[in-house]
Write a protein that holds these residues in place. Structure first.
Motif, mmCIF file in Angstrom:
data_model
loop_
_atom_site.group_PDB
_atom_site.id
_atom_site.type_symbol
_atom_site.label_atom_id
_atom_site.label_comp_id
_atom_site.label_asym_id
_atom_site.label_seq_id
_atom_site.Cartn_x
_atom_site.Cartn_y
_atom_site.Cartn_z
ATOM 1 N N THR A 151 0.872 -1.172 0.000
ATOM 2 C CA THR A 151 0.000 0.000 0.000
ATOM 3 C C THR A 151 0.906 1.218 0.000
ATOM 4 O O THR A 151 1.816 1.317 0.817
ATOM 5 C CB THR A 151 -0.913 0.017 1.238
ATOM 6 O OG1 THR A 151 -1.714 -1.162 1.230
ATOM 7 C CG2 THR A 151 -1.820 1.240 1.241
ATOM 8 N N VAL A 152 0.658 2.136 -0.940
ATOM 9 C CA VAL A 152 1.527 3.295 -1.100
ATOM 10 C C VAL A 152 0.707 4.575 -1.229
ATOM 11 O O VAL A 152 -0.465 4.550 -1.590
ATOM 12 C CB VAL A 152 2.441 3.163 -2.339
ATOM 13 C CG1 VAL A 152 3.393 1.983 -2.189
ATOM 14 C CG2 VAL A 152 1.635 3.020 -3.619
ATOM 15 N N GLU A 153 1.368 5.694 -0.921
ATOM 16 C CA GLU A 153 0.812 7.008 -1.198
ATOM 17 C C GLU A 153 1.553 7.538 -2.405
ATOM 18 O O GLU A 153 2.774 7.396 -2.498
ATOM 19 C CB GLU A 153 1.000 7.940 -0.004
ATOM 20 C CG GLU A 153 0.416 9.322 -0.236
ATOM 21 C CD GLU A 153 0.593 10.237 0.958
ATOM 22 O OE1 GLU A 153 -0.421 10.609 1.553
ATOM 23 O OE2 GLU A 153 1.756 10.547 1.279
ATOM 24 N N PHE A 154 0.816 8.165 -3.333
ATOM 25 C CA PHE A 154 1.435 8.656 -4.555
ATOM 26 C C PHE A 154 0.822 9.998 -4.922
ATOM 27 O O PHE A 154 -0.310 10.309 -4.550
ATOM 28 C CB PHE A 154 1.262 7.651 -5.704
ATOM 29 C CG PHE A 154 -0.172 7.318 -6.003
ATOM 30 C CD1 PHE A 154 -0.839 7.941 -7.046
ATOM 31 C CD2 PHE A 154 -0.860 6.385 -5.247
ATOM 32 C CE1 PHE A 154 -2.159 7.636 -7.334
ATOM 33 C CE2 PHE A 154 -2.179 6.070 -5.530
ATOM 34 C CZ PHE A 154 -2.831 6.703 -6.572
ATOM 35 N N GLU A 186 -3.926 7.108 -2.472
ATOM 36 C CA GLU A 186 -3.429 5.902 -1.826
ATOM 37 C C GLU A 186 -3.915 4.717 -2.642
ATOM 38 O O GLU A 186 -5.038 4.726 -3.149
ATOM 39 C CB GLU A 186 -3.983 5.827 -0.403
ATOM 40 C CG GLU A 186 -3.349 4.765 0.443
ATOM 41 C CD GLU A 186 -3.836 4.842 1.873
ATOM 42 O OE1 GLU A 186 -4.369 3.823 2.353
ATOM 43 O OE2 GLU A 186 -3.693 5.895 2.509
ATOM 44 N N GLY A 187 -3.070 3.714 -2.787
ATOM 45 C CA GLY A 187 -3.455 2.543 -3.554
ATOM 46 C C GLY A 187 -2.523 1.381 -3.306
ATOM 47 O O GLY A 187 -1.607 1.459 -2.493
ATOM 48 N N VAL A 188 -2.758 0.308 -4.051
ATOM 49 C CA VAL A 188 -1.972 -0.920 -3.925
ATOM 50 C C VAL A 188 -1.187 -1.133 -5.210
ATOM 51 O O VAL A 188 -1.741 -0.999 -6.313
ATOM 52 C CB VAL A 188 -2.900 -2.130 -3.654
ATOM 53 C CG1 VAL A 188 -2.110 -3.432 -3.644
ATOM 54 C CG2 VAL A 188 -3.639 -1.932 -2.342
ATOM 55 N N VAL A 189 0.083 -1.445 -5.076
ATOM 56 C CA VAL A 189 0.934 -1.714 -6.230
ATOM 57 C C VAL A 189 0.516 -3.053 -6.830
ATOM 58 O O VAL A 189 0.494 -4.075 -6.141
ATOM 59 C CB VAL A 189 2.428 -1.745 -5.832
ATOM 60 C CG1 VAL A 189 3.300 -2.107 -7.025
ATOM 61 C CG2 VAL A 189 2.849 -0.396 -5.240
ATOM 62 N N PRO A 226 4.204 -2.252 3.772
ATOM 63 C CA PRO A 226 4.983 -3.114 2.876
ATOM 64 C C PRO A 226 4.206 -4.377 2.489
ATOM 65 O O PRO A 226 3.309 -4.802 3.219
ATOM 66 C CB PRO A 226 6.218 -3.482 3.704
ATOM 67 C CG PRO A 226 6.294 -2.443 4.775
ATOM 68 C CD PRO A 226 4.872 -2.025 5.040
ATOM 69 N N PRO A 227 4.571 -4.978 1.356
ATOM 70 C CA PRO A 227 3.818 -6.156 0.880
ATOM 71 C C PRO A 227 3.828 -7.314 1.865
ATOM 72 O O PRO A 227 2.845 -8.040 1.980
ATOM 73 C CB PRO A 227 4.506 -6.532 -0.431
ATOM 74 C CG PRO A 227 5.796 -5.820 -0.430
ATOM 75 C CD PRO A 227 5.649 -4.632 0.463
#
Length: 63
Positions: free
Chosen positions: A7-10, A19-22, A54-55
């Motif tokens: 999960t990341v902020e971009f 915010e989303g998931v790679v 983190p994953p």
């Protein structure tokens, strides 16, 4: 290290962030594809995101 499922902020605009998931990560180029909560896909590079979860921690928080 692959960021798939992290999960990341971009940055989505000059003053906007999402915010989303790679869902895809090219470790050689650093390219990412991120899916946000609305199902929209964003493309960028790993240097321009902040990892929130983190994953390897995603599975620990599931269900």
């Amino acid at each position: 290290m692959s960021l798939v499922n992290a999960t990341v902020e971009f940055q989505t605009d000059l003053d906007s962030f999402g915010e989303g998931v790679v869902i895809a990560h090219d470790e050689e180029t650093g390219g990412l594809v991120i899916r946000d909560d609305e199902g929209i896909h964003w493309r960028g590079v790993e240097d321009h995101v902040e990892v929130i979860l983190p994953p390897n921690e995603q599975a620990a928080h599931a269900g």
